[in-house]
Design a protein around this motif. Structure first.
Motif, PDB file in Angstrom:
ATOM      1  N   ARG A 149       5.582   2.462  22.398  1.00 21.77           N
ATOM      2  CA  ARG A 149       5.262   3.361  21.286  1.00 21.77           C
ATOM      3  C   ARG A 149       3.849   3.139  20.757  1.00 21.77           C
ATOM      4  N   ASN A 150       3.060   2.357  21.505  1.00 25.25           N
ATOM      5  CA  ASN A 150       1.669   2.089  21.117  1.00 25.25           C
ATOM      6  C   ASN A 150       1.529   1.560  19.689  1.00 25.25           C
ATOM      7  N   GLU A 151       2.432   0.709  19.310  1.00 29.42           N
ATOM      8  CA  GLU A 151       2.311   0.140  17.973  1.00 29.42           C
ATOM      9  C   GLU A 151       2.587  -1.355  18.009  1.00 29.42           C
ATOM     10  N   SER A 152       2.237  -1.963  19.140  1.00 35.69           N
ATOM     11  CA  SER A 152       2.552  -3.380  19.259  1.00 35.69           C
ATOM     12  C   SER A 152       1.488  -4.238  18.581  1.00 35.69           C
ATOM     13  N   PRO A 153       1.927  -5.101  17.680  1.00 38.63           N
ATOM     14  CA  PRO A 153       1.007  -6.102  17.143  1.00 38.63           C
ATOM     15  C   PRO A 153       0.696  -7.118  18.239  1.00 38.63           C
ATOM     16  N   GLY A 154      -0.217  -8.022  17.968  1.00 42.31           N
ATOM     17  CA  GLY A 154      -0.476  -9.101  18.911  1.00 42.31           C
ATOM     18  C   GLY A 154       0.799  -9.892  19.156  1.00 42.31           C
ATOM     19  N   SER A 197       0.829  -1.204   0.000  1.00 36.50           N
ATOM     20  CA  SER A 197       0.000   0.000   0.000  1.00 36.50           C
ATOM     21  C   SER A 197       0.859   1.248   0.000  1.00 36.50           C
ATOM     22  N   ARG A 198       0.235   2.377  -0.375  1.00 31.08           N
ATOM     23  CA  ARG A 198       0.971   3.620  -0.369  1.00 31.08           C
ATOM     24  C   ARG A 198       1.461   3.948   1.049  1.00 31.08           C
ATOM     25  N   LEU A 199       0.595   3.687   2.032  1.00 26.70           N
ATOM     26  CA  LEU A 199       0.962   3.960   3.421  1.00 26.70           C
ATOM     27  C   LEU A 199       2.257   3.248   3.795  1.00 26.70           C
ATOM     28  N   LEU A 200       2.319   1.989   3.463  1.00 26.41           N
ATOM     29  CA  LEU A 200       3.508   1.238   3.858  1.00 26.41           C
ATOM     30  C   LEU A 200       4.735   1.720   3.111  1.00 26.41           C
ATOM     31  N   LYS A 201       4.548   2.094   1.864  1.00 21.57           N
ATOM     32  CA  LYS A 201       5.697   2.606   1.109  1.00 21.57           C
ATOM     33  C   LYS A 201       6.259   3.846   1.785  1.00 21.57           C
ATOM     34  N   GLN A 202       5.357   4.727   2.206  1.00 22.11           N
ATOM     35  CA  GLN A 202       5.812   5.938   2.892  1.00 22.11           C
ATOM     36  C   GLN A 202       6.542   5.604   4.176  1.00 22.11           C
ATOM     37  N   GLN A 203       5.924   4.730   4.977  1.00 19.76           N
ATOM     38  CA  GLN A 203       6.562   4.370   6.239  1.00 19.76           C
ATOM     39  C   GLN A 203       7.930   3.761   6.005  1.00 19.76           C
ATOM     40  N   VAL A 225       5.010  -7.531   3.200  1.00 18.07           N
ATOM     41  CA  VAL A 225       5.596  -6.612   4.176  1.00 18.07           C
ATOM     42  C   VAL A 225       4.454  -5.855   4.838  1.00 18.07           C
ATOM     43  N   THR A 226       4.004  -6.399   5.946  1.00 13.37           N
ATOM     44  CA  THR A 226       2.840  -5.838   6.630  1.00 13.37           C
ATOM     45  C   THR A 226       3.286  -4.942   7.772  1.00 13.37           C
ATOM     46  N   GLN A 227       2.315  -4.233   8.334  1.00 16.72           N
ATOM     47  CA  GLN A 227       2.669  -3.327   9.422  1.00 16.72           C
ATOM     48  C   GLN A 227       3.197  -4.066  10.649  1.00 16.72           C
ATOM     49  N   PRO A 228       2.558  -5.173  11.069  1.00 18.70           N
ATOM     50  CA  PRO A 228       3.143  -5.892  12.211  1.00 18.70           C
ATOM     51  C   PRO A 228       4.578  -6.325  11.942  1.00 18.70           C
TER      52      PRO A 228
END
Ligand SMILES: [Zn+2]
Ligand SMILES: [Zn+2]
Ligand SMILES: [Zn+2]
Ligand SMILES: [Zn+2]
Lengths: 152, 152
Positions: free
Chosen positions: A60-65, A2-8, A30-33
DNA sequence: GGTAGTGTTGATACAATATCTCAATATATG
DNA sequence: CATATATTGAGATATTGTATCAACACTACC
């Protein structure tokens, strides 16, 4: 992707970026988790436990399961992008280092140096002759104190 | 020690007998659960898991509580009569071997050879000079196939 | 021989590390 | 965008232990 992931991903420090690329090349998404785990591992910059990964991400409040963290670590170990390190007491640390690397690990702070040339060939040849075993793998890890912890 | 335990101990193969003696010398009582663990470890004659100890004992209807098996293994590790072995996948094997021994382990059947002289001094010295770390411990284990498993 | 003191046991609860299940969701591809 | 597939997350389960504590078993002393 996704565009979001490319930016990140463009904002990531180089190592995490490279690791993500290698995951993609191996056919994994390549997923966010997964990116989060890569970021944490790069940021920790030492031999880390899964719990330490989780803590870094929770702060950092970004923990996956937690299951996904374990799954990602396992996947990266299988891809030889991470390596499992057998410690003295706990044998549950991991590092960013592929293939056949060994490590020099500070038992005080976890700081880590990797090296390849372990110079065990002679020992292995001798032992094979003495025992009749065929040796095809080994674990070698060194433990001590890093320069910084020595001065404290 | 009771008369019963003395009689039992006399029947043990030498290694278990010796291990029991060393436990006694260290100030620990040589009880039936502890003797059972020693007998199982000697009989298994390989790098064993706690589960394998328990199975061996259960098959002979002489298994102590699992807590006592774990406690005995831990005690023997602390006394340096057993050693914990870090494997490739599982790091939960133990062997009868004291102090600073390394092992050559068959990944097929668990057969095990121990050796002391690991010849790492030069490597360690070099790494200390290169990195500034002080190295004071290491893990080295070799994995492969024993002669018997090679012929099968 | 009885009695107090200590070490040991075993059942159970608990903990840490990790995997499994499966419905819900995210992703890559056409 | 629609679709097929990969992945996620919550919670159950598994594995490898450790902690608790009452009951038990030696030991030493009386
Ligand atoms: Zn281990
Ligand atoms: Zn350090
Ligand atoms: Zn074998
Ligand atoms: Zn050594």
């Amino acid at each position: 992707m996704s565009r979001l992931l490319k930016q990140q991903q463009a904002l990531l420090p180089a190592p995490a970026h490279e690791l993500a690329e290698q995951m993609a090349e191996a056919g994994y998404k390549v997923t966010q988790p997964r990116l989060a785990v890569l970021r944490a591992a790069v940021a920790l910059d030492k031999a880390f436990t899964v719990h330490e990964l989780e803590q870094w991400l929770l702060e950092r409040n970004e923990s996956p399961g937690i299951a996904s963290i374990f799954r990602t670590v396992k996947l990266l170990c299988d891809l030889e992008l991470f390596q499992r390190i057998h410690g003295l007491e706990d044998c549950h640390r991991y590092s960013i280092s592929g293939g056949h690397a060994h490590h020099l690990i500070c038992v005080s702070c976890g700081a880590l140096k990797s090296f390849d040339n372990c110079g065990l060939r002679d020992l292995i040849t001798t032992l094979e002759q003495q025992t009749g075993y065929h040796i095809n793998d080994h674990v070698l890890e060194l433990f001590g104190h890093c320069p910084r912890c020595l001065t404290v």
